[in-house]
Design a protein around this motif. Structure first.
Motif, short mmCIF file in Angstrom:
data_model
loop_
_atom_site.label_atom_id
_atom_site.label_comp_id
_atom_site.label_asym_id
_atom_site.label_seq_id
_atom_site.Cartn_x
_atom_site.Cartn_y
_atom_site.Cartn_z
N UNK B 185 -14.37 -2.15 6.00
CA UNK B 185 -13.95 -0.87 6.84
C UNK B 185 -12.81 -0.35 6.08
N UNK B 186 -12.07 -1.18 5.30
CA UNK B 186 -10.83 -0.83 4.67
C UNK B 186 -11.39 -0.58 3.30
N UNK B 187 -12.41 0.12 3.05
CA UNK B 187 -13.02 0.37 1.54
C UNK B 187 -11.95 1.38 0.79
N UNK B 188 -11.78 2.62 1.82
CA UNK B 188 -11.17 3.59 1.06
C UNK B 188 -9.56 3.32 0.71
N UNK B 189 -8.97 2.74 1.92
CA UNK B 189 -7.54 2.31 1.35
C UNK B 189 -7.50 1.30 0.31
N UNK B 190 -8.30 0.18 0.38
CA UNK B 190 -8.36 -0.67 -0.65
C UNK B 190 -8.41 0.10 -2.14
N UNK B 191 -9.32 0.88 -2.12
CA UNK B 191 -9.70 1.59 -3.49
C UNK B 191 -8.47 2.40 -4.02
#
Lengths: 494, 494
Positions: B185-191
């Motif tokens: 779910x946090x893919x975008x902020x992690x990236x």
């Protein structure tokens, strides 16, 4: 960081007059060499306290140089054009070209420093800007630029005195502006954040040079000689040890006055006052370390000093006041084989106390810049970068709540001789004196210089060195105990 | 940064099987050499997206190695002992010793990265931690350590697919934890924050290696070969260019697949649709640049591409939609003598637009890592560090409000030949084709590699490269215009 700049350096008028003609000639020659041979620019940044003579010195040096080959830029508030662009834009535009000297009065350090002093940004944001600066300076120096950063220093009292003197004289009163007095009120925060910024940006490629601003002759000669040496070195092909983060000493103090020389080692204290003070301070220390607020902190005590200066005795007077379960004394000798196979600071990291804990280091990581430097156990680039690494280490401890107190116990060469002899004569103390002690004594002057460099480079407001006049053991022990108590109290009340 | 890791690298089973025995032998030999000869440790950091095969690959490599000479540490939440000490303490304690390989699963990057992702800290605080890390890694590498940092990559869709596949199979479903799905779910902020952290810490001394995690064979071989090469290089005496902040490519992709190869250069668009789209997009661009909100921003357009790829035509289609007073087109050729006497980026800094302004660069600072690299005008250490310097430059622009859009116009070698010939035949276009164009064409493959490195190292979420399939000019111009409009819209709505 500012220790050596506060002990009152002076050059008398006659020596000054004698040195100037040669210096001017050398500077002019240098400039032409620079113009003819150099495929790099020289960038000089001028910072420091108001009243520390930045303007006067730089004007004088400008006079001494060929004005066609030097360009001075003064940066104050950015204009509209600059405000519409990234904050570094105006500094980029003003960069000197190869073969030229560019002098920035105020620079990219001023914006974040004063923003922090005026509380417009917090320390995270300040550090972020310093990180920007570090990358910018790395780019410049990798591109070949020679970057020298001056900090003109004055203590607060001397700043006040100087501003008053300037103001009183009609010929110089125009020099003192309202901003100067406003900055005087902000002396402490300016000093604090300047020191912080300098600690994090004092790289070998772009070192800070702290100049005692009090005496004009000393200041002028120091700045001129620093520039001369740095440019000459570079022209002769010496490249800074790239990536080495700590700056090498650009120049020993031209009057050869070191911090230890400013101490009065003989201080008196009689046995009765000693006993009285000791009881009082030990009780105070006991209560402080049992204070509830202490649980969020830890205490790291560092003892360094001349051989036979009384480290052990001072440490015992401290541990007598502590709960045995709460502290550890770590005696530091040569590293073991396991320790040598790890980064040199590893063995000290292992012994970092947790919250509520106390660790007393009997000798410490400072061995890196003392015995390892003097004896050649560490290579020059390695002990050079150790200053930066040590500051980094201690500030990580402090950020985590540690109270770091560092002592250098100083005795005179004569007092040491007397103590050595006494030890040899006293049966149960004989183990305390070895051939090594006698060998170290032969290197007294090398240690004197190493200690001075150490104090200048690693004494910060949050982890200051306390120099202890230790010819009188009573005096020394009481000063140590009191310093520890005061350091804890100060931090607990923060 | 992740471009090359998203184009689908693969190694088939047979090649994999063929390569493994030699590789295992080489790795074992290497480990013994390391043990016998090395006075330095190897530190390998393992990071990346869940499901990108970090665990599997590292387990396999552990199997291939002698377990006595490697030590793996997995870091999750710190225990009480670690929590009571500075955050770096547990990493210090776990450092490998000389001659050994230490593998950190999760590391000092995880704490600040996830603290930022979970919004526990802001970006200033993140950067401050990254600055801590940079100093720590510099200390390690100056102490001799070889540091390799892996990022196992997967696109968001592939992450989802992989987590589902693992979950479905009873034999692997245990691998997928709730944390994995929370991280999904946090893919975008992690990236976003991983890319930010990697950009600021991608040093030559401790480089990041991004590994496409999709295909196990490719992933395993890439990681094993990277370690092998890096350690071998170091054992043979090669020291990284100290202080050089950008990392050299540790290894070309083992399947020789570069980003440009993933493009379909022939895209179709007929003249009628073109004219229609063009009118529409030019109107949109005009309105966007007159939008009140645009006054807080500026627009920086970068055009690079093969010779004859149609940069000029694309630029004209943009400027036709702009108010002549609001933009400048800066054609970039070889630097003048004045420009050469300053740091190389100086001439681009000069042309940075102010708020509300638009600058179109017809060729740009990327010449440093294209023509200057390929032709040898810049030395390798200089163009290598340029990646880092460029990222730094562009992110300073972006922090100041600039919208930075970068185009690489790609045509096929055949299409270029046809266009060259047409130009030679057409009188009024003859000036556009020179001997240099023909010479550049001979270096087609060198440019192909340089472009790939450039995209991998300088495409960031805030300043992405757009690769434009340009065999069809209509298609290319429309893609360019649309990308510009969308980039402005996105930023104005932020």
């Amino acid at each position: 960081m500012f220790e050596s700049a506060e002990i009152g350096h002076r050059i008398d008028k006659d020596s000054f007059r004698e040195q100037v003609p040669k210096l001017r000639e050398a500077l002019l020659d240098l400039q032409y060499d620079l113009k003819e041979k150099a495929d790099f620019p020289v960038l000089i940044l001028i910072h420091g306290f108001d009243g520390a003579g930045r303007g006067e010195t730089m004007n004088l040096i400008n006079e001494w140089l060929d004005p066609r080959l030097i360009r001075t830029e003064a940066f104050s508030t950015p204009n509209d054009e600059a405000r519409a662009r990234p904050w570094m834009w105006r500094y980029w535009n003003a960069l000197p070209e190869n073969g030229r000297i560019g002098m920035f009065f105020g620079s990219y350090y001023s914006d974040p420093l004063f923003a922090r002093v005026y509380d417009e940004i917090d320390t995270d944001a300040l550090d972020r800007k310093l990180f920007d600066i570090l990358r910018f300076e790395r780019m410049l120096t990798q591109d070949g630029a020679l970057v020298i950063k001056f900090w003109f220093h004055l203590s607060r009292e001397k700043q006040k005195k100087r501003l008053k003197t300037l103001e009183k004289d009609p010929a110089t009163s125009w020099r003192v502006t309202e901003t100067d007095w406003r900055h005087y009120d902000l002396y402490n925060p300016i000093r604090k954040y300047a020191e912080h910024a300098m600690r994090l940006t004092n790289t070998a490629d772009a070192p800070w040079v702290v100049v005692d601003g009090e005496d004009a002759n000393y200041r002028n000669l120091t700045v001129a000689n620093t520039i001369l040496n740095a440019v000459r070195n570079r022209l002769s092909g010496a490249k800074p040890q790239a990536g080495n983060i700590d700056a090498p000493p650009l120049l020993a103090p031209i009057d050869d006055k070191l911090v230890l020389d400013a101490l009065t080692l003989d201080q008196s204290m009689d046995k009765v006052s000693y006993q009285h003070e000791l009881d009082h301070l030990q009780g105070r220390l006991y209560r402080l370390t049992r204070d509830e607020r202490f649980r969020d902190h830890s205490l790291v005590l560092v003892f360094e000093g001349n051989d036979a200066a009384g480290k052990g005795g001072s440490i015992r007077r401290i541990t007598q006041a502590l709960d045995a379960r709460s502290y550890r004394v770590v005696p530091v000798a040569a590293p073991t084989e396991e320790e040598r196979a790890k980064p040199w600071l590893w063995r000290f990291w292992r012994n970092v106390p947790g919250k509520g804990g106390i660790t007393v280091f009997d000798r410490s990581w400072y061995g890196r810049v003392l015995v390892e430097r003097v004896e050649g156990f560490a290579q020059e680039p390695d002990w050079m970068r150790a200053y930066y690494e040590i500051n980094d280490f201690e500030h990580q401890l402090i950020d985590n709540g540690a109270i770091v107190v560092k002592f250098w116990l100083a005795i005179s060469k004569e007092e040491q001789l007397a103590r050595f002899k006494l030890r040899e004569e006293t049966g149960f103390k004989r183990f305390k004196i070895t051939d090594e002690d006698w060998r170290n004594r032969d290197k007294w002057d090398q240690y004197r210089l190493a200690v001075s460099d150490m104090v200048d480079r690693t004494s910060t407001s949050k982890a200051p060195w306390t120099l202890v006049e230790a010819n009188n053991k009573y005096f020394a022990r009481i000063k140590v105990l009191r310093t520890v108590c005061e350091a804890i109290e100060k931090r607990l009340e923060d």
